[in-house]
Scaffold this active site. Sequence first.
Site, PDB file in Angstrom:
ATOM      1  NE  ARG A  67      42.797  40.864  40.275  1.00  0.00           N
ATOM      2  CZ  ARG A  67      42.001  41.075  39.257  1.00  0.00           C
ATOM      3  NH1 ARG A  67      42.458  40.982  38.004  1.00  0.00           N
ATOM      4  NH2 ARG A  67      40.737  41.365  39.444  1.00  0.00           N
ATOM      5  CE1 TYR A 196      45.907  45.400  45.250  1.00  0.00           C
ATOM      6  CE2 TYR A 196      45.879  43.763  43.478  1.00  0.00           C
ATOM      7  CZ  TYR A 196      45.236  44.420  44.512  1.00  0.00           C
ATOM      8  OH  TYR A 196      43.953  44.102  44.817  1.00  0.00           O
ATOM      9  CE  LYS A 205      42.274  37.198  42.892  1.00  0.00           C
ATOM     10  NZ  LYS A 205      40.946  36.615  43.116  1.00  0.00           N
ATOM     11  CG  HIS A 225      37.433  34.660  41.168  1.00  0.00           C
ATOM     12  ND1 HIS A 225      37.021  35.817  40.550  1.00  0.00           N
ATOM     13  CD2 HIS A 225      38.059  35.049  42.309  1.00  0.00           C
ATOM     14  CE1 HIS A 225      37.387  36.853  41.275  1.00  0.00           C
ATOM     15  NE2 HIS A 225      38.006  36.431  42.345  1.00  0.00           N
ATOM     16  CB  SER A 247      37.616  41.470  41.561  1.00  0.00           C
ATOM     17  OG  SER A 247      38.345  40.460  40.932  1.00  0.00           O
ATOM     18  CB  CYS A 249      30.804  41.275  42.705  1.00  0.00           C
ATOM     19  SG  CYS A 249      31.083  42.199  41.190  1.00  0.00           S
ATOM     20  CG  ASP A 276      39.420  35.568  45.970  1.00  0.00           C
ATOM     21  OD1 ASP A 276      38.527  36.159  45.340  1.00  0.00           O
ATOM     22  OD2 ASP A 276      40.616  35.586  45.623  1.00  0.00           O
ATOM     23  NE  ARG A 368      41.651  44.306  47.172  1.00  0.00           N
ATOM     24  CZ  ARG A 368      41.079  43.293  46.522  1.00  0.00           C
ATOM     25  NH1 ARG A 368      40.870  42.143  47.117  1.00  0.00           N
ATOM     26  NH2 ARG A 368      40.679  43.441  45.286  1.00  0.00           N
TER      27      ARG A 368
HETATM   28  C1  OXD Z   1      40.559  40.027  43.186  1.00  0.00           C
HETATM   29  C2  OXD Z   1      41.027  39.680  44.539  1.00  0.00           C
HETATM   30  O1  OXD Z   1      41.012  41.030  42.616  1.00  0.00           O
HETATM   31  O2  OXD Z   1      40.464  38.740  45.115  1.00  0.00           O
HETATM   32  O3  OXD Z   1      39.715  39.296  42.656  1.00  0.00           O
HETATM   33  O4  OXD Z   1      41.980  40.296  45.042  1.00  0.00           O
HETATM   34 MN    MN Z   2      39.161  37.608  43.823  1.00  0.00          MN
END
Ligand code: OXD
Ligand code: MN
Length: 592
Positions: A67, A196, A205, A225, A247, A249, A276, A368
Amino acid sequence: MTDTVKRWVEEIAAITTPDRIYWCNGSEEERKQLTAEAVKTGVLIELNQQKLPGCYLHRSHPSDVARSEHLTFICSRRKDDCGPTNNWMAPAEAREKVGALFKGSMKGRTMYVVPFLMGPPGSAFSKVGIEITDSVYVALNMRIMTRMGDVALEHLHSHGGEFTKCLHGLGDLSPDKRYILHFPEDNEIWSIGSGYGGNALLGKKCLALRIASSLACREGWLAEHMLILGVKTPKGDTHYVTGAFPSSCGKTNLAMLVPPAPLRDEGWQVWTVGDDISWLRPGTDGRLWAVNPEAGFFGVVPGTSSKTNPNAMATIAKNTIYTNVALRPDGTVWWEGHDDPPPEHALDWQGNPWTPQSGTPAAHPNSRFTAPASQCPSIAPNWEDPAGVPISAILFGARRQRVVPLVYQAMSWQHGVFLGATLSSETTAAAAGKVGLLRRDPMAMLPFCGYNMGDYWGHWLKVGEKLTNPPKVFRVNWFRTGDNGKFLWPGFGDNLRVLAWVIDRCTGSGEAERTFLGWVPTRRAIDRTGIDVSDTTMDQLLHVDRIDWIDAVSAQSMFFERFGERLPEPIREEHDALARRVSTALQQFFYK
Ligand code: OXD
Ligand code: MN
């Protein structure tokens, strides 16, 4: 399809001048056709279909792998409504500047019109978006991540015709012509110059967090989130927990947790609802109810293995799009932390020959997988319940090597909102920029809150007023390290031991000691049967250090100052109260 949708698509086509317009219906036939097209043009590489049925690999442009927060803007009419933690651009300036980049940008290309539904069909929580994109990769990912096609148009017809306009174009992918713009007052998103996930799959998001958080503030709900999981206890009751973590974590790992053997044998079980994003609404029963608006997982690949996340490994064994992982000679994929040892030869995430001696990662650290949630072995049977699931506890978690204990409980909803507001974490590869720096990330929403963060905390407090039976709020930190730099807590499946204490606290048991931070478990309150965590280590994990907290409190003051008048009074009060408690604790230490 409504005339408004048709008119908008025609309007955008007149500006972007694609050669073809294709309306996605979401069918299996269409998936095959779009996939074949993507393979033909090199957007996707077909993987070994015996070993990984339905799986494909995509390699992104090397400068387009995460991002781009510095290129993400909230274009509210008034700058103050965007707040000090977001980038702001005036709507008229944004439309002129970025509109010019969209002009003729789809010439020679296909424009895909992707109707999508966020949330279960027929749910009062759910929202419709229409994404216009010139990327077949985006269309195919949206098919996994959302309920795409006719189902969305049907929801649109039966629910008042409102939808978020989501315009995406690849442009020339150059970072200096990349913009991710949100117009909260117009329910509209423009994104150009990136393919992306977080920048381009606009349901995620951009809609489900930035635009939705702003809608939620007007409509009285929360867009967060957060993962959602269900824990079945040996007594047979199921408690639902949400967790906000920045993100990368470990939200996906926690959401798909597999109980360690001794707890599994006692009868503990964990169900995945989402990994998420969660949309939460006060129910008529005074509890907070949550749905996962997504239909798939867009998870971080490196570090995923049968040891860290067996449910994710099973989920991504078929019908998965891999982005920026390494390709082995037998047409399968590999990444750092995979079950298999490093291959002798492979192609790295950029397609270059790679060996273990190369000295560079084979997979990008933010590579990913995109996989359907329905394939997850632990997916909750009720994960698509239109009413959602009732939430017993909210966890705020982050990466902190020091200072923050393994777990503690807020003393009230208001104190819980303060714990969320003061969340901070060491940065990861999910956003462009340096890794490992400490940054404040309130409610793990720093990059995702679509309006002034001060007003957002105020909104959290207001939602709390509607709850007669609010979730209990906890701060967790699996990442505390000892003097040797090693993690003190085993993490992964063993995090269930912490969840068990959380549930005990929600049901009126669970031993705890009141500290100046909140309720901290006693040394024996967290079950350690079968793990090698000594009493001393447990004490270190739960230690609340007065000196550390003097610094932490003053760092919080500096952060809060940025919000001026928009900082809600109750948050200021909580901060003052913490400062007083820390100072009393310090005096007790010196004069005892
Ligand atoms: C992030 C995702 O970056 O979930 O938080 O992709
Ligand atoms: Mn996320």
